[in-house]
Design a protein around this motif. Sequence first.
Motif, PDB file in Angstrom:
ATOM      1  N   VAL A   1       0.842  -1.189   0.000  1.00 55.57           N
ATOM      2  CA  VAL A   1       0.000   0.000   0.000  1.00 55.57           C
ATOM      3  C   VAL A   1       0.887   1.252   0.000  1.00 55.57           C
ATOM      4  CG1 VAL A   1      -1.732   1.292   1.324  1.00 55.57           C
ATOM      5  CG2 VAL A   1      -1.853  -1.199   1.217  1.00 55.57           C
TER       6      VAL A   1
ATOM      7  N   GLU B   1      -1.457   6.283   1.980  1.00 54.96           N
ATOM      8  CA  GLU B   1      -2.806   5.709   1.953  1.00 54.96           C
ATOM      9  C   GLU B   1      -3.008   4.625   3.020  1.00 54.96           C
ATOM     10  OE1 GLU B   1      -4.754   7.335   0.076  1.00 54.96           O
ATOM     11  OE2 GLU B   1      -3.476   8.143  -1.498  1.00 54.96           O
TER      12      GLU B   1
ATOM     13  N   TRP C   1      -6.643   1.752   4.475  1.00 53.93           N
ATOM     14  CA  TRP C   1      -6.786   0.298   4.375  1.00 53.93           C
ATOM     15  C   TRP C   1      -7.372  -0.231   5.677  1.00 53.93           C
ATOM     16  CZ3 TRP C   1      -7.047  -2.938   0.532  1.00 53.93           C
ATOM     17  CH2 TRP C   1      -7.045  -4.311   0.801  1.00 53.93           C
TER      18      TRP C   1
ATOM     19  N   ASP D   1     -11.881  -4.604   3.225  1.00 51.99           N
ATOM     20  CA  ASP D   1     -10.735  -4.484   2.328  1.00 51.99           C
ATOM     21  C   ASP D   1     -10.004  -5.806   2.162  1.00 51.99           C
ATOM     22  OD1 ASP D   1     -11.186  -1.822   1.752  1.00 51.99           O
ATOM     23  OD2 ASP D   1      -9.776  -1.076   3.247  1.00 51.99           O
TER      24      ASP D   1
ATOM     25  N   VAL E   1      -6.856   2.032  -3.103  1.00 53.55           N
ATOM     26  CA  VAL E   1      -6.751   2.392  -1.691  1.00 53.55           C
ATOM     27  C   VAL E   1      -6.586   3.907  -1.648  1.00 53.55           C
ATOM     28  CG1 VAL E   1      -5.509   2.118   0.476  1.00 53.55           C
ATOM     29  CG2 VAL E   1      -5.659   0.194  -1.117  1.00 53.55           C
TER      30      VAL E   1
ATOM     31  N   ALA F   1      -2.978  -0.148  -4.770  1.00 48.76           N
ATOM     32  CA  ALA F   1      -2.084  -1.006  -4.007  1.00 48.76           C
ATOM     33  C   ALA F   1      -1.908  -2.304  -4.781  1.00 48.76           C
ATOM     34  CB  ALA F   1      -2.662  -1.286  -2.626  1.00 48.76           C
TER      35      ALA F   1
ATOM     36  N   VAL G   1       6.054   2.193  -0.770  1.00 50.13           N
ATOM     37  CA  VAL G   1       4.898   1.378  -0.401  1.00 50.13           C
ATOM     38  C   VAL G   1       5.257   0.525   0.814  1.00 50.13           C
ATOM     39  CG1 VAL G   1       3.961   1.349  -2.750  1.00 50.13           C
ATOM     40  CG2 VAL G   1       5.495  -0.491  -2.011  1.00 50.13           C
TER      41      VAL G   1
ATOM     42  N   SER H   1      -2.674  -8.339   4.406  1.00 51.38           N
ATOM     43  CA  SER H   1      -3.855  -7.541   4.050  1.00 51.38           C
ATOM     44  C   SER H   1      -4.987  -7.639   5.078  1.00 51.38           C
ATOM     45  CB  SER H   1      -4.378  -7.955   2.672  1.00 51.38           C
ATOM     46  OG  SER H   1      -4.783  -9.310   2.675  1.00 51.38           O
TER      47      SER H   1
ATOM     48  N   GLY I   1      -4.332  -0.813   7.943  1.00 49.30           N
ATOM     49  CA  GLY I   1      -3.087  -0.095   7.686  1.00 49.30           C
ATOM     50  C   GLY I   1      -2.646   0.784   8.838  1.00 49.30           C
TER      51      GLY I   1
END
Length: 177
Positions: free
Chosen positions: A24, A28, A32, A47, A63, A68, A127, A132, A136
Amino acid sequence: MPMKARPSVLHTWVQSAGGPLIAVPGSELNDWAGVDDNDGPVETWGDYGRACAVEGYVGLVVVGAQHALVLGDEPAMTTYLATERLFVRWAAADSETELVAAARRVLAGEPDWDDDEDLRWEVREPVVLFDSAIPGAEVEPGDRLVVDLDPGEYRVRATSTKDEDNWMILVHLQPTS
């Protein structure tokens, strides 16, 4: 419970608790949400469900205002080789040293990139690679790997390959300009 990144002598390896990893854009991360509900089919799990819906080794999801990169198919432990711009996903190997050497040999030759695993990814900033399932905003330093990419468009290609002792999924980022 997410798995911790596994530091080693050579590289930091990011692990998943069973789902895909995601890279990601740093700005951003707070957008997430990871798993926000785990009732019903996995595709409805926020997500995380969007990441799980990616078919194959690579895919893109929106995202915030950017895309991402999802590293899907296998919940394989993953590291990034900056010089080669290569994600190495550990499917089977006796050692990290042998796996990384094998990945470099494959890349130096003529990899058999999967035609269905070829996309374009616009990158504006570094990133963060992580499981996932994690929101985030909650990704701890030990659960992630920051990948410092130059801004620009990348061709992303993937393949699964093996030799006598190593089996890996390779995801290569090639600048398009």
